[in-house]
Write a protein that holds these residues in place. Sequence first.
Motif, PDB file in Angstrom:
ATOM      1  N   LEU A 171      39.079  62.370 -57.522  1.00 16.67           N
ATOM      2  CA  LEU A 171      39.686  62.576 -56.212  1.00 16.67           C
ATOM      3  C   LEU A 171      40.872  63.525 -56.310  1.00 16.67           C
ATOM      4  CD1 LEU A 171      39.657  61.752 -53.212  1.00 16.67           C
ATOM      5  CD2 LEU A 171      41.244  59.937 -53.819  1.00 16.67           C
ATOM      6  N   LEU A 172      41.700  63.372 -57.341  1.00 15.84           N
ATOM      7  CA  LEU A 172      42.846  64.256 -57.516  1.00 15.84           C
ATOM      8  C   LEU A 172      42.408  65.683 -57.848  1.00 15.84           C
ATOM      9  CD1 LEU A 172      45.314  61.937 -59.434  1.00 15.84           C
ATOM     10  CD2 LEU A 172      45.415  62.646 -57.040  1.00 15.84           C
ATOM     11  N   VAL A 173      41.372  65.828 -58.654  1.00 16.84           N
ATOM     12  CA  VAL A 173      40.857  67.161 -58.968  1.00 16.84           C
ATOM     13  C   VAL A 173      40.299  67.812 -57.710  1.00 16.84           C
ATOM     14  CG1 VAL A 173      39.017  68.374 -60.212  1.00 16.84           C
ATOM     15  CG2 VAL A 173      40.442  66.714 -61.396  1.00 16.84           C
ATOM     16  N   HIS A 174      39.584  67.050 -56.918  1.00  9.75           N
ATOM     17  CA  HIS A 174      39.010  67.592 -55.687  1.00  9.75           C
ATOM     18  C   HIS A 174      40.111  67.977 -54.706  1.00  9.75           C
ATOM     19  CE1 HIS A 174      35.851  68.339 -52.827  1.00  9.75           C
ATOM     20  NE2 HIS A 174      36.468  67.587 -51.933  1.00  9.75           N
ATOM     21  N   LEU A 175      41.144  67.169 -54.590  1.00  7.66           N
ATOM     22  CA  LEU A 175      42.254  67.507 -53.704  1.00  7.66           C
ATOM     23  C   LEU A 175      42.981  68.761 -54.188  1.00  7.66           C
ATOM     24  CD1 LEU A 175      43.901  64.092 -52.806  1.00  7.66           C
ATOM     25  CD2 LEU A 175      42.764  65.679 -51.263  1.00  7.66           C
ATOM     26  N   GLY A 176      43.071  68.914 -55.506  1.00  8.16           N
ATOM     27  CA  GLY A 176      43.759  70.084 -56.047  1.00  8.16           C
ATOM     28  C   GLY A 176      42.993  71.367 -55.840  1.00  8.16           C
ATOM     29  N   THR A 177      41.678  71.303 -55.745  1.00  7.01           N
ATOM     30  CA  THR A 177      40.878  72.515 -55.570  1.00  7.01           C
ATOM     31  C   THR A 177      40.560  72.797 -54.111  1.00  7.01           C
ATOM     32  OG1 THR A 177      38.830  71.271 -55.855  1.00  7.01           O
ATOM     33  CG2 THR A 177      39.822  72.266 -57.828  1.00  7.01           C
ATOM     34  N   SER A 178      40.914  71.911 -53.201  1.00  8.66           N
ATOM     35  CA  SER A 178      40.614  72.100 -51.784  1.00  8.66           C
ATOM     36  C   SER A 178      41.540  73.147 -51.186  1.00  8.66           C
ATOM     37  CB  SER A 178      40.760  70.790 -51.021  1.00  8.66           C
ATOM     38  OG  SER A 178      39.846  69.850 -51.498  1.00  8.66           O
ATOM     39  N   GLN A 179      41.055  73.830 -50.160  1.00  7.20           N
ATOM     40  CA  GLN A 179      41.839  74.851 -49.466  1.00  7.20           C
ATOM     41  C   GLN A 179      42.618  74.203 -48.326  1.00  7.20           C
ATOM     42  OE1 GLN A 179      42.022  78.014 -50.374  1.00  7.20           O
ATOM     43  NE2 GLN A 179      40.590  77.670 -52.055  1.00  7.20           N
ATOM     44  N   GLY A 180      43.908  74.528 -48.216  1.00 13.76           N
ATOM     45  CA  GLY A 180      44.724  74.076 -47.101  1.00 13.76           C
ATOM     46  C   GLY A 180      45.187  72.653 -47.262  1.00 13.76           C
ATOM     47  N   SER A 181      45.885  72.178 -46.270  1.00  7.78           N
ATOM     48  CA  SER A 181      46.386  70.809 -46.267  1.00  7.78           C
ATOM     49  C   SER A 181      45.589  69.989 -45.258  1.00  7.78           C
ATOM     50  CB  SER A 181      47.876  70.787 -45.928  1.00  7.78           C
ATOM     51  OG  SER A 181      48.069  71.284 -44.625  1.00  7.78           O
ATOM     52  N   PHE A 182      45.606  68.701 -45.452  1.00  6.51           N
ATOM     53  CA  PHE A 182      44.850  67.808 -44.575  1.00  6.51           C
ATOM     54  C   PHE A 182      45.801  67.040 -43.671  1.00  6.51           C
ATOM     55  CE2 PHE A 182      42.129  68.332 -48.285  1.00  6.51           C
ATOM     56  CZ  PHE A 182      40.971  68.753 -47.673  1.00  6.51           C
TER      57      PHE A 182
ATOM     58  N   GLY B 253      41.505  64.078 -38.001  1.00 10.77           N
ATOM     59  CA  GLY B 253      41.871  63.295 -39.179  1.00 10.77           C
ATOM     60  C   GLY B 253      40.682  62.716 -39.914  1.00 10.77           C
ATOM     61  N   PHE B 254      39.742  62.120 -39.174  1.00 10.02           N
ATOM     62  CA  PHE B 254      38.589  61.506 -39.818  1.00 10.02           C
ATOM     63  C   PHE B 254      37.700  62.554 -40.469  1.00 10.02           C
ATOM     64  CE2 PHE B 254      34.243  59.767 -39.738  1.00 10.02           C
ATOM     65  CZ  PHE B 254      34.441  58.697 -40.584  1.00 10.02           C
ATOM     66  N   GLN B 255      37.520  63.693 -39.777  1.00 14.46           N
ATOM     67  CA  GLN B 255      36.688  64.752 -40.357  1.00 14.46           C
ATOM     68  C   GLN B 255      37.347  65.322 -41.612  1.00 14.46           C
ATOM     69  OE1 GLN B 255      37.257  64.569 -37.026  1.00 14.46           O
ATOM     70  NE2 GLN B 255      35.183  64.083 -36.349  1.00 14.46           N
ATOM     71  N   ASN B 256      38.664  65.461 -41.590  1.00 13.21           N
ATOM     72  CA  ASN B 256      39.358  65.952 -42.782  1.00 13.21           C
ATOM     73  C   ASN B 256      39.259  64.949 -43.930  1.00 13.21           C
ATOM     74  OD1 ASN B 256      40.169  68.362 -41.628  1.00 13.21           O
ATOM     75  ND2 ASN B 256      42.095  67.512 -40.868  1.00 13.21           N
ATOM     76  N   PHE B 257      39.308  63.675 -43.583  1.00 14.47           N
ATOM     77  CA  PHE B 257      39.164  62.645 -44.613  1.00 14.47           C
ATOM     78  C   PHE B 257      37.768  62.685 -45.220  1.00 14.47           C
ATOM     79  CE2 PHE B 257      38.054  58.248 -45.801  1.00 14.47           C
ATOM     80  CZ  PHE B 257      38.987  58.075 -46.818  1.00 14.47           C
ATOM     81  N   MET B 258      36.756  62.887 -44.387  1.00 16.98           N
ATOM     82  CA  MET B 258      35.389  62.926 -44.894  1.00 16.98           C
ATOM     83  C   MET B 258      35.124  64.185 -45.728  1.00 16.98           C
ATOM     84  SD  MET B 258      34.206  60.076 -44.197  1.00 16.98           S
ATOM     85  CE  MET B 258      32.529  60.277 -44.702  1.00 16.98           C
ATOM     86  N   LYS B 259      35.892  65.254 -45.490  1.00 16.21           N
ATOM     87  CA  LYS B 259      35.745  66.469 -46.297  1.00 16.21           C
ATOM     88  C   LYS B 259      36.133  66.215 -47.761  1.00 16.21           C
ATOM     89  CE  LYS B 259      36.536  69.846 -42.670  1.00 16.21           C
ATOM     90  NZ  LYS B 259      37.467  70.880 -42.185  1.00 16.21           N
ATOM     91  N   LEU B 260      36.969  65.212 -47.983  1.00 15.02           N
ATOM     92  CA  LEU B 260      37.362  64.901 -49.368  1.00 15.02           C
ATOM     93  C   LEU B 260      36.164  64.476 -50.203  1.00 15.02           C
ATOM     94  CD1 LEU B 260      40.627  62.840 -48.814  1.00 15.02           C
ATOM     95  CD2 LEU B 260      40.445  65.161 -49.688  1.00 15.02           C
ATOM     96  N   PHE B 261      35.183  63.858 -49.586  1.00 17.65           N
ATOM     97  CA  PHE B 261      34.059  63.288 -50.320  1.00 17.65           C
ATOM     98  C   PHE B 261      32.811  64.172 -50.293  1.00 17.65           C
ATOM     99  CE2 PHE B 261      36.725  59.756 -48.949  1.00 17.65           C
ATOM    100  CZ  PHE B 261      37.040  59.237 -50.168  1.00 17.65           C
ATOM    101  N   SER B 262      32.938  65.369 -49.727  1.00 15.32           N
ATOM    102  CA  SER B 262      31.799  66.289 -49.724  1.00 15.32           C
ATOM    103  C   SER B 262      32.075  67.404 -50.723  1.00 15.32           C
ATOM    104  CB  SER B 262      31.577  66.845 -48.317  1.00 15.32           C
ATOM    105  OG  SER B 262      32.685  67.635 -47.945  1.00 15.32           O
ATOM    106  N   TRP B 263      31.064  67.789 -51.436  1.00 13.50           N
ATOM    107  CA  TRP B 263      31.236  68.831 -52.453  1.00 13.50           C
ATOM    108  C   TRP B 263      30.831  70.091 -51.834  1.00 13.50           C
ATOM    109  CZ3 TRP B 263      33.730  67.709 -56.832  1.00 13.50           C
ATOM    110  CH2 TRP B 263      33.824  66.359 -57.168  1.00 13.50           C
TER     111      TRP B 263
END
Length: 142
Positions: free
Chosen positions: A114-125, A132-142
């Motif tokens: 989860l931390l690696v995925h958050l570190g490689t994601s573009q922008g802030s959530f 909010g819910f869609q941004n949260f669900m983006k954390l779990f999609s590759w």
Amino acid sequence: MDNHTYNFPSDCTPLTNCKSARKPTGSTVVNMGNSGKNPPRDYLVWSLCNTLYVNFCCLGIMALIYSIKARDQKTQGNLQLAQECSDKAKWYNILAAGWNLLIPLLAIILLVLLLVHLGTSQGSFDFFGEDGFQNFMKLFSW
């Protein structure tokens, strides 16, 4: 007169009858059982540790029960049943220790991913905004 200075006769000791001077004529044989084979282990300490660490499906409690049974059978002299209970206690302890190690390792792996995925994601959530819910669900999609 104290006990250190008094000498007992060779056929009389303090806890025997001094009137009889009979000596034993034969030898005494004490059967110690199967002296070549070690008695089975009971894994009691390992079972107690697994029981105190509450684990999945109460495997530690099952291991503790079989450990106590193995110890009881060993003291009664039934080494075959003690060996069977010892084997069951050993396997329940192995399963309980496996679960005790697996669950925290999975939690650590998920946290790292989860931390690696958050570190490689573009922008802030913005979790509490409109999306909010869609941004949260983006954390779990590759």
